[in-house]
Motif scaffolding. Structure first.
Motif, mmCIF file in Angstrom:
data_model
loop_
_atom_site.group_PDB
_atom_site.id
_atom_site.type_symbol
_atom_site.label_atom_id
_atom_site.label_comp_id
_atom_site.label_asym_id
_atom_site.label_seq_id
_atom_site.Cartn_x
_atom_site.Cartn_y
_atom_site.Cartn_z
ATOM 1 N N HIS A 1 0.844 -1.182 0.000
ATOM 2 C CA HIS A 1 0.000 0.000 0.000
ATOM 3 C C HIS A 1 0.886 1.241 0.000
ATOM 4 C CE1 HIS A 1 0.558 -0.890 4.313
ATOM 5 N NE2 HIS A 1 0.504 0.411 4.487
ATOM 6 N N VAL A 2 0.322 2.335 -0.486
ATOM 7 C CA VAL A 2 1.058 3.582 -0.657
ATOM 8 C C VAL A 2 0.780 4.498 0.526
ATOM 9 C CG1 VAL A 2 1.346 5.612 -2.143
ATOM 10 C CG2 VAL A 2 0.907 3.381 -3.160
ATOM 11 N N SER A 3 1.828 5.150 0.996
ATOM 12 C CA SER A 3 1.665 6.126 2.070
ATOM 13 C C SER A 3 2.220 7.472 1.607
ATOM 14 C CB SER A 3 2.418 5.674 3.324
ATOM 15 O OG SER A 3 2.354 6.686 4.309
ATOM 16 N N LYS A 4 1.471 8.528 1.868
ATOM 17 C CA LYS A 4 1.947 9.882 1.603
ATOM 18 C C LYS A 4 2.224 10.619 2.911
ATOM 19 C CE LYS A 4 -0.117 10.401 -2.927
ATOM 20 N NZ LYS A 4 -0.902 11.246 -3.815
ATOM 21 N N ASP A 5 2.174 9.874 4.039
ATOM 22 C CA ASP A 5 2.442 10.439 5.361
ATOM 23 C C ASP A 5 3.909 10.867 5.434
ATOM 24 O OD1 ASP A 5 2.969 10.940 8.033
ATOM 25 O OD2 ASP A 5 1.971 9.137 8.771
ATOM 26 N N PRO A 6 4.187 12.150 5.667
ATOM 27 C CA PRO A 6 5.572 12.638 5.707
ATOM 28 C C PRO A 6 6.433 11.908 6.739
ATOM 29 C CG PRO A 6 4.057 14.490 5.643
ATOM 30 C CD PRO A 6 3.228 13.248 5.820
ATOM 31 N N ALA A 7 5.867 11.510 7.870
ATOM 32 C CA ALA A 7 6.641 10.804 8.894
ATOM 33 C C ALA A 7 7.056 9.423 8.396
ATOM 34 C CB ALA A 7 5.830 10.684 10.183
ATOM 35 N N VAL A 8 6.156 8.731 7.708
ATOM 36 C CA VAL A 8 6.469 7.410 7.160
ATOM 37 C C VAL A 8 7.530 7.543 6.077
ATOM 38 C CG1 VAL A 8 5.540 5.470 5.823
ATOM 39 C CG2 VAL A 8 4.226 6.421 7.719
ATOM 40 N N ILE A 9 7.348 8.507 5.188
ATOM 41 C CA ILE A 9 8.303 8.707 4.103
ATOM 42 C C ILE A 9 9.682 9.059 4.662
ATOM 43 C CG2 ILE A 9 8.872 10.151 2.119
ATOM 44 C CD1 ILE A 9 5.816 10.347 1.609
ATOM 45 N N ALA A 10 9.733 9.909 5.666
ATOM 46 C CA ALA A 10 11.016 10.289 6.278
ATOM 47 C C ALA A 10 11.704 9.068 6.897
ATOM 48 C CB ALA A 10 10.794 11.371 7.330
ATOM 49 N N ALA A 11 10.930 8.176 7.492
ATOM 50 C CA ALA A 11 11.506 6.980 8.104
ATOM 51 C C ALA A 11 12.065 6.020 7.051
ATOM 52 C CB ALA A 11 10.442 6.263 8.946
ATOM 53 N N LEU A 12 11.511 6.055 5.844
ATOM 54 C CA LEU A 12 11.970 5.169 4.777
ATOM 55 C C LEU A 12 13.197 5.708 4.029
ATOM 56 C CD1 LEU A 12 8.513 4.218 3.213
ATOM 57 C CD2 LEU A 12 9.978 2.780 4.661
ATOM 58 N N MET A 13 13.425 7.013 4.093
ATOM 59 C CA MET A 13 14.512 7.627 3.323
ATOM 60 C C MET A 13 15.867 7.439 3.996
ATOM 61 S SD MET A 13 13.464 8.942 0.507
ATOM 62 C CE MET A 13 14.790 10.036 0.073
ATOM 63 N N PRO A 14 16.885 7.084 3.208
ATOM 64 C CA PRO A 14 18.239 7.008 3.775
ATOM 65 C C PRO A 14 18.726 8.403 4.158
ATOM 66 C CG PRO A 14 18.177 6.137 1.508
ATOM 67 C CD PRO A 14 16.839 6.709 1.819
ATOM 68 N N SER A 15 19.476 8.494 5.230
ATOM 69 C CA SER A 15 19.942 9.816 5.660
ATOM 70 C C SER A 15 20.948 10.353 4.653
ATOM 71 C CB SER A 15 20.554 9.727 7.054
ATOM 72 O OG SER A 15 21.917 9.508 7.013
ATOM 73 N N GLY A 16 20.837 11.639 4.356
ATOM 74 C CA GLY A 16 21.748 12.280 3.433
ATOM 75 C C GLY A 16 21.378 12.118 1.966
ATOM 76 N N TYR A 17 20.311 11.405 1.682
ATOM 77 C CA TYR A 17 19.891 11.215 0.289
ATOM 78 C C TYR A 17 19.131 12.454 -0.155
ATOM 79 C CZ TYR A 17 18.321 8.603 -3.816
ATOM 80 O OH TYR A 17 18.099 8.160 -5.094
ATOM 81 N N ALA A 18 19.516 13.037 -1.285
ATOM 82 C CA ALA A 18 19.009 14.350 -1.679
ATOM 83 C C ALA A 18 17.673 14.339 -2.411
ATOM 84 C CB ALA A 18 20.055 15.046 -2.552
ATOM 85 N N ALA A 19 17.115 13.202 -2.715
ATOM 86 C CA ALA A 19 15.862 13.150 -3.481
ATOM 87 C C ALA A 19 14.696 13.685 -2.661
ATOM 88 C CB ALA A 19 15.575 11.716 -3.905
ATOM 89 N N GLU A 20 13.690 14.173 -3.366
ATOM 90 C CA GLU A 20 12.456 14.624 -2.735
ATOM 91 C C GLU A 20 11.390 13.557 -2.959
ATOM 92 O OE1 GLU A 20 11.764 17.301 -0.870
ATOM 93 O OE2 GLU A 20 13.881 17.875 -0.976
ATOM 94 N N PRO A 21 11.150 12.689 -1.981
ATOM 95 C CA PRO A 21 10.169 11.609 -2.178
ATOM 96 C C PRO A 21 8.749 12.141 -2.175
ATOM 97 C CG PRO A 21 10.931 11.626 0.072
ATOM 98 C CD PRO A 21 11.743 12.655 -0.646
ATOM 99 N N GLU A 22 7.903 11.485 -2.952
ATOM 100 C CA GLU A 22 6.491 11.851 -3.012
ATOM 101 C C GLU A 22 5.615 10.894 -2.226
ATOM 102 O OE1 GLU A 22 5.368 12.042 -7.103
ATOM 103 O OE2 GLU A 22 6.903 13.524 -7.573
ATOM 104 N N ARG A 23 6.050 9.651 -2.144
ATOM 105 C CA ARG A 23 5.251 8.645 -1.464
ATOM 106 C C ARG A 23 6.158 7.486 -1.062
ATOM 107 N NH1 ARG A 23 4.549 8.358 -6.854
ATOM 108 N NH2 ARG A 23 2.817 9.771 -6.971
ATOM 109 N N GLY A 24 5.662 6.661 -0.175
ATOM 110 C CA GLY A 24 6.382 5.466 0.238
ATOM 111 C C GLY A 24 5.511 4.245 0.009
ATOM 112 N N PHE A 25 6.135 3.151 -0.339
ATOM 113 C CA PHE A 25 5.410 1.898 -0.525
ATOM 114 C C PHE A 25 5.733 0.978 0.650
ATOM 115 C CE2 PHE A 25 5.597 3.713 -4.684
ATOM 116 C CZ PHE A 25 4.407 3.359 -5.280
ATOM 117 N N LEU A 26 4.715 0.520 1.314
ATOM 118 C CA LEU A 26 4.862 -0.385 2.448
ATOM 119 C C LEU A 26 4.278 -1.734 2.057
ATOM 120 C CD1 LEU A 26 3.643 2.118 5.157
ATOM 121 C CD2 LEU A 26 6.000 1.518 4.611
ATOM 122 N N ILE A 27 4.953 -2.796 2.462
ATOM 123 C CA ILE A 27 4.495 -4.143 2.130
ATOM 124 C C ILE A 27 4.231 -4.909 3.410
ATOM 125 C CG2 ILE A 27 5.081 -6.317 0.982
ATOM 126 C CD1 ILE A 27 6.985 -4.664 -0.810
#
Length: 90
Positions: free
Chosen positions: A16-42
């Protein structure tokens, strides 16, 4: 995929797709410069190690070189020996 050992892990789940900023921030590697729009959780419901019968072994260039280097060295020695014999015969 583990091509050299012919193993593959199949993960079975429901995404399922999450657009929750807290979830997306938890999925992003630290220091990675991309701007994520959504996260996919399985939600994993199962897994299976597949049968290796149809998995073609694949190797890195370094693995192939390491394995073939003794043969390459032997060819060089044999060629040098042949060249030496040819010089002696002429």
């Amino acid at each position: 995929m583990d091509y050299p050992n012919r193993r593959r892990l199949k993960i079975i789940g429901h995404a399922h797709v999450s657009k929750d900023p807290a979830v997306i921030a938890a999925l992003m590697p630290s220091g990675y410069a991309a701007e994520p729009e959504r996260g996919f959780l399985i939600d994993v419901v199962g897994f299976d190690w597949n049968c290796p019968q149809h998995i073609t072994p694949r190797f890195t260039e370094a693995e192939v070189r390491r394995t073939s280097q003794p043969l390459i060295d032997e060819i060089a020695v044999l060629r040098a020996h042949i060249a030496q014999l040819e010089r002696a015969a002429s």
